[in-house]
Enzyme design. Structure first.
Site, mmCIF file in Angstrom:
data_model
loop_
_atom_site.group_PDB
_atom_site.id
_atom_site.type_symbol
_atom_site.label_atom_id
_atom_site.label_comp_id
_atom_site.label_asym_id
_atom_site.label_seq_id
_atom_site.Cartn_x
_atom_site.Cartn_y
_atom_site.Cartn_z
ATOM 1 C CG MET A 142 17.855 -7.194 12.383
ATOM 2 S SD MET A 142 19.352 -7.450 13.049
ATOM 3 C CE MET A 142 19.625 -5.717 13.396
ATOM 4 N NE ARG A 200 21.936 -9.838 6.090
ATOM 5 C CZ ARG A 200 21.934 -9.223 7.419
ATOM 6 N NH1 ARG A 200 20.776 -9.620 8.187
ATOM 7 N NH2 ARG A 200 22.809 -8.668 7.967
ATOM 8 C CG LEU A 207 12.612 -1.567 4.968
ATOM 9 C CD1 LEU A 207 12.043 -0.705 4.208
ATOM 10 C CD2 LEU A 207 11.632 -2.863 4.754
ATOM 11 C CD GLU A 208 18.932 -7.137 6.550
ATOM 12 O OE1 GLU A 208 19.127 -8.153 6.279
ATOM 13 O OE2 GLU A 208 18.725 -7.083 7.927
ATOM 14 C CG ASN A 209 15.234 -7.857 0.630
ATOM 15 O OD1 ASN A 209 15.975 -8.684 0.370
ATOM 16 N ND2 ASN A 209 14.487 -8.181 1.933
#
Length: 578
Positions: free
Chosen positions: A1, A8, A403-405
């Site tokens: 998000m 994004r 968690l997108e990283n």
């Protein structure tokens, strides 16, 4: 998000910087070999490389420019692995000179992880060889073969990364062939007995145990009253299924391929008396079909609102976001003054009021720029302890993993298990992976979801900002359609998640994401297709999933900006599913 902007960017089909591609293309085809080579070794063949598991630090190895070190995580096996960190004009080459026999064939193998990792041998006296991988988030085995020259008595075996790339990892390197006079590593020894066994958190039905790491151990066995009850790969475990207000005796042993150590000194752990969880008083249950909305603890141009302003159609409200601290894995949260709360007490009162109305308010971890790292036992414990502390402080019913990283399935699973042991069965645990994260059960997000399936509430995958993706039927579908949603949801349903653990995540308005917005009617059609087999597009699942959990949106604020059109249309539809 997204934290600060309405969209994004997600990098897909990246082929690398042009200068990397040129360098790779320039490598001689004769010098590259295909990974996974197999062959039949003669009976006399041995592993002539030394300390290929890096259990003795960098003994026998030389790394360029001080670029190498050993780490305890990630490891492929044992307690250590090599980490090589390229910098400037150094590619983090770590090499070892190995005694070999002339005119002999050798097989070189290693397990690697990271971007642009190379494995090779030089000084062979014939054709030097190397093999490589452009990148992997998990362990991958590289292998190559060579034949020594007529007078070759030693070769150099090596690993290296690539210029400008992140650190790489290597473990369990072997060079198998005739003994050149240097012999081989001695076989593994039975590990020592673990020390420092202690009792951590307890609930009415579980006890968490912690102990010290043992060199050379690849796993641990946990005993209750002398009977083995479970195994662990790390230095903590939670024993569940216990009776309330009861004392138990626990021991732990260390294991590897050579055998099992003696059991440790026993410790006593007593479960709590049970009753209401003091950290989550009055947590409501999540309904069979639920609507999740993310609430923005910041102002990015969407309608600013308080928790009390979130429409009643939302069953789960995910407060976005928790922040990382200087301590790895630890979470923190503070109210942004931009959202207009006069005090933290006012915010807590809003959460309590939503819970009294049967809603779950949870804390989301991550977001587009969130960088919470859980990659070892210490950070897993820090995550669990801090998450539970925030739940107690604010009254959150649980947490959301967004968690997108990067996510380490091994240690995030440990963290969530520890949190579950603290919070009890009322914990609400949700996830919001990107589409790419749920394309395969081998992905770290998917592996985490399956590993905590027994305590997982719902996975609300983000069906946006992704471009085209494969469906469960092997066909490619473009985002923004009923087929895209249903064919990708099918992957999760066929991959092991229960229908009740699958939700459809979409933007609440065209401004809520960079791409992938669909009208609420498309969301409702996708829900009908999956739950009832009606209103499908060209793709129709082979079965229906009436227990499908529901839908999620980013965000309640963008929904409010559009007059709550999304929740007014999707909310009633979700709640009317069979």
């Amino acid at each position: 998000m997204e934290r600060a902007r309405a969209h994004r960017r997600h990098l897909r089909n990246w082929t690398g910087r042009s200068w990397i591609g040129g360098a790779v293309a320039a490598l001689s085809a004769a010098a590259l070999t295909i990974t996974g080579l197999t062959g039949t070794a003669q009976a006399a063949d041995i592993n002539v490389a030394k300390n290929g598991g890096y259990e003795s630090g960098l003994s026998n190895w030389t790394c360029s420019a001080g670029s190498g070190t050993t780490v305890s995580s990630p490891v492929h096996a044992g307690a250590a692995a090599l980490q090589g960190t390229p910098s400037g004009l150094d590619n983090a080459k770590c090499s070892q000179s190995v005694a070999v026999q002339p005119n002999s064939t050798y097989t070189l193998s290693a397990w690697v992880q990271g971007s642009y990792v190379y494995l090779g041998a030089s000084g062979t006296g014939t054709t030097d060889v190397s093999t490589w991988t452009p990148g992997t988030s998990g362990w991958q085995q590289l292998s190559t073969r060579f034949t020594t020259g007529a007078s070759t008595r030693s070769v150099s075996v090596y690993t290296n990364g690539w210029y400008g790339q992140p650190a790489y990892y290597a473990d369990d390197l072997t060079l198998v062939g005739p003994d050149g006079g240097g012999g081989t590593d001695p076989g593994p020894q039975v590990p020592a007995t673990p020390g420092g066994l202690s009792v951590g958190s307890v609930t009415s039905s579980s006890v968490t145990l912690n102990w010290g790491a043992v060199s050379g151990a690849t796993g641990y066995n946990v005993y209750r009253a002398g009977t083995k009850v479970q195994s662990a790969t790390g230095t903590s475990a939670t024993v569940t299924g216990l009776a309330a207000n009861t004392s138990y005796q626990f021991q732990v042993s260390a294991t590897n391929s050579a055998g099992e150590s003696a059991k440790s000194t026993a410790v006593a752990g007593k479960t709590s008396a049970g009753g209401t969880d003091p950290g989550n008083p009055g947590n409501p249950s999540v309904p069979k079909h639920a609507v999740t909305g993310y609430w923005q603890n910041f102002n990015n141009g969407a309608t600013v609102q308080k928790i009390r302003d979130v429409p009643s159609q939302y069953d789960i409200i995910a407060v976005s976001f928790a922040n990382a601290t200087a301590t790895q894995g630890q979470l923190a949260f503070s109210l942004d003054p931009a959202v207009g709360y006069a005090s933290a007490a006012d915010f807590k009162a809003d959460i309590a009021a939503k819970k009294a109305a049967g809603k779950s308010v949870i804390l989301s971890v991550g977001g587009e720029t969130g960088s919470v790292s859980v990659s070892n036992d210490a950070s897993a414990t820090a995550f669990a302890n801090s998450a539970y502390s925030l739940m107690q402080e604010y009254g959150f019913s649980g947490i959301d993993i967004d968690l997108e990283n990067g996510l380490n399935s091994t240690y995030m699973t440990k963290a969530l298990r520890q949190l579950s042991a603290k919070a009890g069965p009322s914990l609400v645990l949700t996830m919001a992976p990107q589409t790419i994260d749920m394309q395969s059960t081998s992905g770290e997000y998917f592996k985490t979801a399956l590993a905590v399936k027994d305590i997982l509430t719902v996975v609300n995958m983000q069906y946006y900002n992704s471009g085209s993706m494969l469906g469960c039927d092997g066909k490619v579908y473009s985002q923004g359609s009923v087929d895209f949603i249903t064919a990708l949801a099918c992957i999760q349903l066929q991959g092991g998640l229960a229908p009740s653990q699958v939700g459809i995540g979409v933007p609440a308005s065209t401004r809520g994401a960079g791409s992938g917005y669909v009208a609420p009617s498309v969301v409702n059609n996708a829900l009908d297709c999956l739950a009832k087999g009606t209103n499908c597009g060209s793709f129709k699942p082979s079965t229906t999933y009436p227990g499908l959990r529901g839908a999620m949106t980013w965000s309640t604020n963008w929904d409010a900006t559009a007059g709550n059109a999304w929740s007014n249309a999707v909310g009633p539809h979700v709640h009317s599913l069979p």
